[in-house]
Design a protein around this motif. Structure first.
Motif, PDB file in Angstrom:
ATOM      1  N   UNK A 125      50.346  31.684  35.791  1.00 14.02           N
ATOM      2  CA  UNK A 125      50.163  30.039  36.144  1.00 14.02           C
ATOM      3  C   UNK A 125      49.293  29.976  37.202  1.00 14.02           C
ATOM      4  N   UNK A 126      49.375  30.875  38.225  1.00 20.02           N
ATOM      5  CA  UNK A 126      48.467  30.613  39.528  1.00 20.02           C
ATOM      6  C   UNK A 126      46.795  31.154  39.007  1.00 20.02           C
ATOM      7  N   UNK A 127      46.835  31.975  38.280  1.00 14.70           N
ATOM      8  CA  UNK A 127      45.441  32.153  37.776  1.00 14.70           C
ATOM      9  C   UNK A 127      44.743  30.888  36.791  1.00 14.70           C
ATOM     10  N   UNK A 128      45.830  30.298  36.018  1.00 13.18           N
ATOM     11  CA  UNK A 128      45.417  29.067  35.230  1.00 13.18           C
ATOM     12  C   UNK A 128      44.988  27.963  36.416  1.00 13.18           C
ATOM     13  N   UNK A 129      45.942  27.407  37.373  1.00 14.60           N
ATOM     14  CA  UNK A 129      45.715  26.578  38.295  1.00 14.60           C
ATOM     15  C   UNK A 129      44.276  26.729  39.080  1.00 14.60           C
ATOM     16  N   UNK A 130      43.960  28.034  39.482  1.00 11.91           N
ATOM     17  CA  UNK A 130      43.113  28.349  40.109  1.00 11.91           C
ATOM     18  C   UNK A 130      41.511  27.790  39.302  1.00 11.91           C
ATOM     19  N   UNK A 131      41.616  27.602  38.039  1.00 12.25           N
ATOM     20  CA  UNK A 131      40.552  27.140  37.184  1.00 12.25           C
ATOM     21  C   UNK A 131      40.145  25.731  37.903  1.00 12.25           C
ATOM     22  N   UNK A 132      41.171  24.985  38.251  1.00 13.54           N
ATOM     23  CA  UNK A 132      40.777  23.660  38.701  1.00 13.54           C
ATOM     24  C   UNK A 132      39.734  23.674  39.736  1.00 13.54           C
ATOM     25  N   UNK A 133      39.833  24.948  40.720  1.00 14.92           N
ATOM     26  CA  UNK A 133      38.965  24.912  41.899  1.00 14.92           C
ATOM     27  C   UNK A 133      37.607  25.584  41.163  1.00 14.92           C
TER      28      UNK A 133
END
Length: 53
Positions: free
Chosen positions: A23-31
């Motif tokens: 989840x952390x890696x997926x959310x990092x894609x927003x940046x």
């Protein structure tokens, strides 16, 4: 994920995460903001399938 976010016409299933790190890696894609060159390099290896619909 960053590529999917950069292409709003792409319809792709996103598989659910099984670990918090996923989840952390997926959310990092927003940046991530891909450059035109990065998008082109990622798309060069893609071969579109025939329209299935």
């Amino acid at each position: 994920m960053a590529w999917v976010l950069a292409n709003p016409v792409v319809a792709a299933p996103i598989v659910g995460v099984t670990k918090k790190s996923h989840l952390d890696k997926a959310l990092a894609a927003l940046e991530v903001e891909l450059t035109a060159e990065e998008k082109q390099r990622l798309e060069e290896v893609y071969t579109p399938l025939a329209n299935l619909f």
